[in-house]
Every structure is written in C-alpha cells, then in structure tokens.
Design an enzyme around this catalytic site. Structure first.
Site, short mmCIF file in Angstrom:
data_model
loop_
_atom_site.label_atom_id
_atom_site.label_comp_id
_atom_site.label_asym_id
_atom_site.label_seq_id
_atom_site.Cartn_x
_atom_site.Cartn_y
_atom_site.Cartn_z
N GLU A 116 -2.36 6.22 8.10
CA GLU A 116 -3.36 5.39 8.78
C GLU A 116 -3.21 3.91 8.46
O GLU A 116 -3.41 3.06 9.34
CB GLU A 116 -4.76 5.86 8.37
CG GLU A 116 -5.89 5.13 9.06
CD GLU A 116 -7.25 5.65 8.65
OE1 GLU A 116 -8.20 4.88 8.69
OE2 GLU A 116 -7.33 6.84 8.27
N ASP A 117 -2.84 3.58 7.23
CA ASP A 117 -2.94 2.19 6.78
C ASP A 117 -1.61 1.53 6.40
O ASP A 117 -1.62 0.42 5.89
CB ASP A 117 -3.87 2.12 5.56
CG ASP A 117 -5.31 2.35 5.94
OD1 ASP A 117 -5.66 2.09 7.10
OD2 ASP A 117 -6.10 2.80 5.09
#
Length: 584
Positions: A116-117
């Site tokens: 996600e990051d």
C-alpha cells in the site's frame, strides 16, 4: 493499512524520491531477500523473544528476512509520534507472536503495509515470500481512495470479509493492526481519535468477539472507550480499582466453600478471581459506576483438570454449597456460542448475600475461550495453519455475512455490517432440531430468511413453541420455530419495519425493487399495446418478430422489460416508440 483513516505516517520527500528511483531501476523489489544470515537488528528482539516463547525451535530466518524487507521499504516514513514507521508493523507482528500465530501470519504482519505504501508490488511480494503470505497481505491492503472515492471504506471492509472466507487470519492481522493503532491513538487529533475509536467499537471489536479472541477484544474495548469518553473511562477505572481492593473479603468465603466441595466430588480444579474489563463494567451499569461492588467488578473462574463432563460435576458441587439464582444458568458447553466458546455460567449467592458470577470450564476449553480461532492456529502449527483456519466453516456469523455481502451496495454495506455484528445473539431451533443463531431482537421473519431456501419470501406466519405467532414476533433463545408459507405469498414493504438482520433486509429490499420494476414494466407495456392497437399494430406480434427488442437495443436497453419500465417512468416518450414501431 490505512483502513478508516488511521494512517499515522509522514514521509521525507527525499526518501520517497529515493524509493521511487530504486523502483524504477528495479532495486525496489524485496531488498535483502537473499540468503543473508547476518545477526538480526536489535529492534527485532521483542518479536523474536515472543516467537521463541510460544513456538520454540522454529526457524526464525523468515521473520528476520521479512523484517529487513519491511524496514528498508518503509525507511524514511514516520509515524505521527515521530517514530520510524517500521515500529508499527513490528509491533503488530509482536502482538500476533505473543498470541502464538504461525510464521506466515507474522511475516505478513511485518509486510502488511508495503504494497500500500511503498513501490513494492503484490507480484514481487508473492515471488519473494510465496502465495500464502501474499494472500494475507492482499487481504488487509486498503483499496485506493482516489479510485474508489467515498466507497473506499465500505469496499475495503467488503474485501476483508471476502478474504476472511478464504483465510480467517486476514481478520486476525487486521485486529492486531487496529489494536496497535488504538495504543498509539494519543498522537492523533481529538476528532480523529473519536472517529477511529467509534469505528473500532462498531466494527473491529465485534469481529474480535466473533472470532473468540477475548485477549484482543478486552484491550480494544477499553482503549476505544478511553478515546471516546475519557471522563467515563477514568471513573470506571477508579470504581473498578476500589471494588477489586475489596475482592478478597467478598470472594474469600465463597472460595472457601467451593474448594472442599470440589474435592469431595473428586474434581481437581483451580479457582481464581477474574476482573472484568472497564468497558464491560461501564456498559453493564449504564454508565453509572458509583458504589460498584466487588461482585460487579469480578467473577470466579473454575478451571477443571479432568474431562469436559467434570465441569457438570463441578457445577453441582458449587450449587451444593452456594444457592443458585434461578434462571441464570447458561450452558455453553452443550450449546457453544457462535465463536465456538464453551463454558458453564451460573450465578450464585455468596455467604454474605451478594450474587456472584461463576464460570466453569475445562483446561482444554480455556485456550479457545481466551484466544478463539487463534488457538486452532497454534495447535495446527506452521505447516497446517492455513488449511486449519481456511477450513473453519462452523463459524455461523461469517457464513451469514457472506450470504448477503456480495449483493449489498457500498452505501448500505457498512450499516448492514454494523447490524450483523451487533452484540448479543439468540439461538432458536427448527422443528427438526437445527440451531439458527440470530442477533438479539431478531424476529420470526429473520429466522425464515436465515433458512436460506426461499422460505423467507414465501412466509405468511409462524409457530413459536407450537403456538401461532406473527412474523414480527421477537424470538428468544430456546424457541422452536416453524415458518408457515404460502405459494402466493410475497414480501411487503411493512416487513422492513421489523426485519433486523442485514440479510433479511437486503432480500426484502431487492424483492420489493423487483416487484416495483415488474409493475412498472407491465404498466408501460400495457400503455404501448393500447397505443399501437389504435394504429392497428399488434405489440405481441412485434415482440415475436424481434422488432420490439431491436428498438429496445437501439435505445440502449438490454431487455424489453427495461424499455417498458422506462416508458412508464417517462424517460422514454410514447410518441417516439410509436414512430419506431408503427411509423406514419
């Protein structure tokens, strides 16, 4: 994982740019995934200590490797507290290690925010750590807010529920993730603290309860309580502390009677006092904790060393020396809860006249009572953990969620999920002895829809314990319900006034929508048929030749019924259709 907006991360621009550069150069892929056996980072010590304590003898290399990948990918990212971001996935993995979760789950916890990051992709993660870890990470990865917009939160939870159908460990990771975010909630602005805490109480804590993970449920409950209402939390903490200080005097005489009674029956057992958690006390007392008594702040727990049948012998021994309160015996051994919890609960009167709650279970039941589904993972071990958790189809609440979730639109999904996870359950039975578990307040209509064989939509009434009852009757645990049906019966709008379960409400709403669409299509077709008859054109013949369908498709409708409904609604003009089907 930034579900419900709890991300506590900031990034140094130069670090982010460096990561993007490495990704473009092909260097962002799982740095450190080779055969590096150098000493682990000292920051890993708490995780490894928990892992060794619960799972001695297992190979730690995968944990070390997962940590090194996560640490390098998150390097330069900070929490709101100012701590390096890696402290969060490391804390989540440590929580899970202390519960005895398997290695794949711990590695997934370390990596759960990388996709996600960071530039790290799910495909790269799968290549480096295997399918099992990739499935777990994908299950807890938040959907892109820019792409999904206002639907992102609901669709992320839908994604988690679907992933849990394949592997419940996804939910366990999510719960540990939220627990650590609650522990560090003080670094968030007050408005955000309240929002996260409220969402935790409405959605995540019920998930912990339904999985039977009491160790997570209790702490999450109290942390969310403290964030939502600090004054009430402080009052509860003070009242419980004062009440627990008086526990030895209040519980001592009862324990003094129970011990000899158990020994007289040949039952080997350990009796202890268990404090209730603060939010439970606050909720039970309706927020008024003044004058809290020891018997309201704690309960007696009797752990029986022998077989399950000895629990009933222990119950008899307790009742022989302490007067039981009528109607307060709950047998969750013969009738386990949805989360597979098994124990006997009884209320007795102490020698001093206070009512005491007593819980009786065998030592073999205890791990499941405290850790729920996690106990199954621990017993299965690394090699079988995935199969064990994925194969649990006896969790009725999850089956109920899955029965309706795929059809629920985003704007209704979270409300339905909250209703489906609301505390309290009712266990009713069919006439053949099949148990149906429903949320508190459920009606005979909810029971009918829970049968999932079309009974709900054909319902006309019910027999409850052999007596006629309306579909709106509220059910009680132990009720035997027989649903009465009729071939011409159909859902009506007033059913929504007393249907409780999300599944029933969704089915009723869809049936009413179909009925409205059918009535609208019939009205539109009838109007078109009469108008065409005035021009000596037979609509039935036009339909048989395919002329009517061709016109519908030309106007962008897939079926004739859609065209006729649009005509009735006024979005298609009758003169336009007449000109196409009967020109001139």
């Amino acid at each position: 994982m930034r579900s419900l907006g709890e991300r506590e991360r900031t990034s140094h621009q130069h670090a982010s740019g460096a990561r993007r550069g490495r990704a473009r150069a092909g260097e962002g892929r799982a740095p450190g995934t080779g055969g590096d056996r150098s000493p682990p980072d000292p920051a890993l010590a708490p995780l490894l200590a928990q892992y060794r304590a619960v799972c001695p003898g297992r190979d730690e290399h995968e944990l070390v490797r997962g940590y090194r990948v996560a640490e390098r990918l998150h390097r330069g990212q900070l929490r709101k507290s100012g701590a390096p971001y890696i402290t969060h996935p490391l804390a989540v993995a440590t929580i899970l290690a202390g519960m005895g979760m398997d290695t794949a789950t711990l590695v997934a916890a370390l990596l759960h925010d990388t996709v996600e990051d960071t530039p790290y992709t799910l495909g790269e993660l799968r290549a480096d750590f295997g399918d099992e870890v990739a499935v777990l990470v994908d299950g807890v990865t938040k959907l892109d807010g820019e792409r999904w917009g206002a639907r992102a939160e609901a669709e992320t939870f839908r994604k988690i529920v679907l992933a849990a159908a394949a592997d419940l460990r996804v939910l366990v990771i999510k719960l540990a993730d939220r627990l650590h975010n609650l522990r560090t909630l003080g670094f968030q602005p007050r408005e955000k603290r309240i929002r996260i805490a409220t969402a935790s109480h409405e959605l995540l804590v019920p998930f912990a309860e339904r999985l039977g993970i009491r160790v997570l449920q209790r702490e999450m409950d109290d942390l969310a309580f403290a964030a939502r209402d600090p004054a009430a939390h402080a009052a509860a903490a003070e009242a419980v502390a004062a009440a627990l200080a008086r526990v030895p005097a209040a519980f001592g005489p009862a324990i003094g009677r129970i011990g000899p009674a158990l020994r007289a029956q040949g039952v080997s057992a350990e009796t202890s006092v268990r404090a209730r958690h603060l939010y439970s006390v606050h909720r039970t007392r309706g927020g008024d904790v003044a004058g809290l008594r020891p018997c309201e702040a704690a309960r007696l727990l009797i752990l029986v060393d022998g077989p399950d049948t000895d629990c009933y012998v222990a119950l008899g021994a307790v009742h022989s020396v302490l007067h039981p309160v009528p109607g307060r015996l709950r047998d969750h051994i013969a009738l386990p809860k949805d989360n597979l919890y098994r124990s006997l609960h009884t209320r007795v009167v102490s020698p001093d006249g206070d009512p005491l709650e007593v819980i009786i279970r065998s030592r073999s039941m205890h791990p499941l009572a405290e850790y729920g589904i996690v106990a199954s993972v621990r017993e299965a071990g690394d090699r079988a953990a995935g199969r064990e958790v994925a194969g649990r189809r006896d969790l009725v609440w999850l089956s109920r969620l899955l029965a309706w979730q795929s059809a629920a639109p985003s704007d209704r999904f979270l409300d339905g999920l909250r209703a489906g996870l609301a505390p309290g359950t009712v266990a009713a039975f069919t006439s053949r002895g099949r148990m149906i578990t429903l949320p508190a307040g459920a009606t005979a209509l909810d029971f009918a829809y829970a049968l999932a064989d079309g009974t709900g939509e054909r319902s006309i009434g019910a027999l409850v314990n052999g007596r006629p009852a309306p579909l709106s009757v509220e059910l009680r645990t132990g009720n035997v319900v027989e649903v009465l049906t009729g071939p011409a019966a159909a859902p009506s709008a007033d059913w929504l006034d007393f249907a409780v379960t999300a599944h029933a409400r969704m089915e009723i709403a869809q049936a009413l929508a179909r009925s409205r669409a059918e009535r609208s299509a019939d009205a539109g077709r009838r109007g078109l048929r009469e108008a065409l008859a005035g021009r000596r054109v037979d609509l039935l013949a036009a339909e048989a030749r395919g002329d009517a369908l061709a016109v519908a498709r030309d106007l962008g409708f897939g079926e004739l019924e859609e065209l006729y409904a649009a005509l009735d609604a006024g979005s298609v003009r009758l003169p336009d259709l007449l000109e196409r089907l009967a020109p001139g």
